[in-house]
Design an enzyme around this catalytic site. Structure first.
Site, mmCIF file in Angstrom:
data_model
loop_
_atom_site.group_PDB
_atom_site.id
_atom_site.type_symbol
_atom_site.label_atom_id
_atom_site.label_comp_id
_atom_site.label_asym_id
_atom_site.label_seq_id
_atom_site.Cartn_x
_atom_site.Cartn_y
_atom_site.Cartn_z
ATOM 1 N N HIS A 26 18.044 85.496 57.978
ATOM 2 C CA HIS A 26 18.080 84.305 58.098
ATOM 3 C C HIS A 26 20.212 84.543 58.360
ATOM 4 O O HIS A 26 20.715 84.068 59.584
ATOM 5 C CB HIS A 26 18.520 83.390 56.998
ATOM 6 C CG HIS A 26 19.590 82.969 56.117
ATOM 7 N ND1 HIS A 26 19.133 82.762 55.128
ATOM 8 C CD2 HIS A 26 19.939 82.219 56.117
ATOM 9 C CE1 HIS A 26 20.087 82.664 54.499
ATOM 10 N NE2 HIS A 26 20.918 82.160 55.397
ATOM 11 N N ASP A 48 13.948 87.287 52.196
ATOM 12 C CA ASP A 48 15.552 86.966 52.786
ATOM 13 C C ASP A 48 16.191 87.371 52.831
ATOM 14 O O ASP A 48 17.819 87.421 52.818
ATOM 15 C CB ASP A 48 15.637 85.015 52.345
ATOM 16 C CG ASP A 48 17.083 84.960 53.506
ATOM 17 O OD1 ASP A 48 16.848 85.307 54.855
ATOM 18 O OD2 ASP A 48 17.599 83.881 52.720
ATOM 19 N N SER A 55 25.883 82.344 52.688
ATOM 20 C CA SER A 55 24.467 83.104 52.203
ATOM 21 C C SER A 55 24.723 83.326 52.692
ATOM 22 O O SER A 55 25.650 84.605 53.534
ATOM 23 C CB SER A 55 23.601 82.629 53.755
ATOM 24 O OG SER A 55 23.221 81.073 52.894
#
Length: 462
Positions: A116, A146, A222
């Site tokens: 993402h 992911d 992230s």
């Protein structure tokens, strides 16, 4: 005179008796404090104990901070400026910039990050801790976990973080989260492993196993590193659960064993190779326990066996309860899926099951899970065997394994058999790929399927 002497003698005698009685009772009730003997136990030094209990994070931080990078993602989208462009597509191009973190995992510049973080990127830029900036090349992605792999190039070697074994991580173990929250580069936070094999249940059918930690993770973290006190990579920081959008006490990371397996698959095969046992499973619950007379409360219940699978050939049966994989304890489905997420097809896994109150061990060769995500329908499908089709009274079809969005998950489509798309028969996932790639994107999609009750239905997706 005699009377006076008599009284004096009586008083003297009475005084003697009183004084003697007082001294007698005083000695009987006296508490004596004796000098204790020297103890055989030597107390430890308080300063020494404190020193032993102190964990030094400086070495781990120094080893890792230079290998965690800032990833900038530039995407270009078209914004409609009138009703015609809104209906037909088009509009003025507009650049949008997002950012996250990444971890250098090899001296030649391979970087693992979250899918993402780099999704839909038209330009990727990586900045190191020394403020050097590089253009990055996208190598491959896996939306299911992911995880994404990108690469930068330079004449000299890059600092990197070696992989640790996430299977051996213990609850309560100290960890560091290294990343770039809110564009604050080279940020290190500390915490402990709060839980393992955590399933966030983002939506039905997308069970994933995460490490949970209370090290502070925020937007921009992230794709960053979760490392142990030895400076080894044990996870890729991926998500938080928060009503505010910011850190509230816990965060989640993809285990390093799973991330490592994904990027090795991308490098070797170009896609992710998923190995499965070939069983239908579920967590133990009061209904199953009562129905089958089960006397345990932890484990994974085998609800069905796929014909010809490794589990079928090994001898695992419906009703078995999986307790261990290669000696690692299995208490719920997330434990099983997390461990198998680090394995490939044809790997052999020792499965310990409980059957009729007795533990049995079976070596199971994993089979390849062949799936295709039909994004326009919002489902993932897999090939099924001729035996399974025959049992359902069908000649062709593919099975829906999970929903790809919360909206589609509401319809509970897992397990249905898609027989036709736009009235064309579907024999396998390659047929589904071909039909979806050749279709007119401006026309609706008709999906024909058999539900769990054996009824044939059709959905129209517009």
């Amino acid at each position: 005179m005699k009377q006076t002497i008599r009284l004096f003698l009586v008083a003297l005698f009475a005084g003697a008796i009183t004084l003697g009685g007082y001294k007698y009772f005083e000695e009987e009730n006296t508490i004596r404090f004796e000098t204790p003997q020297q103890s055989k136990f030597i107390p430890t030094s308080l300063s020494a104990t404190a020193a032993e209990m102190t964990t030094d994070f400086t070495e781990a931080a120094e080893k890792t901070v230079h290998a965690v990078v800032h990833v900038k993602n530039t995407t270009v989208s078209r914004q409609p400026t009138n009703i015609f462009e809104y209906l037909q597509g088009g509009g003025q191009p507009r650049a949008m910039v997002g950012s996250g973190s990444g971890v250098i995992i090899s001296p030649d510049g391979y970087i693992v990050t979250n899918n993402h973080v780099i999704a839909n990127a038209t330009n990727l830029e990586v900045t190191l801790n020394n403020n050097k900036t590089y253009k990055a090349e996208l190598i491959g992605t896996d939306p299911n976990t992911d995880i994404a792999l990108i690469k930068i190039k330079d004449d000299s070697d890059f600092p990197y973080i070696p992989f640790g074994d996430s299977n051996n991580v213990k609850i309560g173990e100290w960890v560091l989260a290294v990343g770039n929250p809110f564009n604050l580069t080279s940020t290190v936070t500390a915490g402990i492993i709060s839980a393992k094999a955590r399933d966030l249940n983002q939506f039905d059918g997308n069970t994933q196993s995460f490490l949970q930690t209370d090290a502070a993770v925020n937007r921009g973290n992230s794709g960053g590193a979760l490392v142990n006190t030895r400076g080894e990579l044990i996870g890729i920081n991926t998500a938080i659960t928060s009503e505010t959008g910011s850190y509230v006490g816990y965060s989640f990371a993809v285990p390093s064993n799973n991330a490592r397996k994904v990027i090795e698959d991308i490098l070797e095969y170009g896609n992710v190779q998923r190995g499965i046992l070939g069983i239908q499973v579920g967590n133990l619950n009061p209904q199953l326990i009562e129905k089958y007379g089960i006397n345990v409360t932890q484990g994974v219940f085998v609800g069905g066996i796929e014909k010809g699978s490794g589990a079928d050939k090994a001898g695992i049966k419906k009703g078995d309860i999986i307790k261990q994989l290669d000696g690692y304890k299995v208490t719920k489905f997330a434990d099983l899926s997390g461990y198998l997420g680090s394995k490939r097809p044809k790997d052999v896994v020792e499965v310990t099951v409980l059957r009729d109150g007795t533990e049995r061990k079976f070596p199971v060769e994993l089979i390849k899970l062949e799936t295709f995500a039909i994004d326009d329908l919002g489902v993932e499908v897999k090939n099924i065997t001729p035996e399974e089709l025959k049992a359902r009274g069908l000649k062709n079809g593919v099975e829906v394994t999970r929903a790809l969005s919360p909206e589609i998950a509401r319809y509970k489509l897992e397990g249905i058999i898609i027989t036709h798309i736009n009235d064309e028969p579907i024999n396998n996932i390659n047929d589904a790929k071909r039909i979806m790639s050749q279709r007119d994107y401006h026309t609706p999609i008709k999906m024909t399927f058999m539900d769990g009750s054996g009824n044939i239905n059709s959905f129209i997706f517009r």
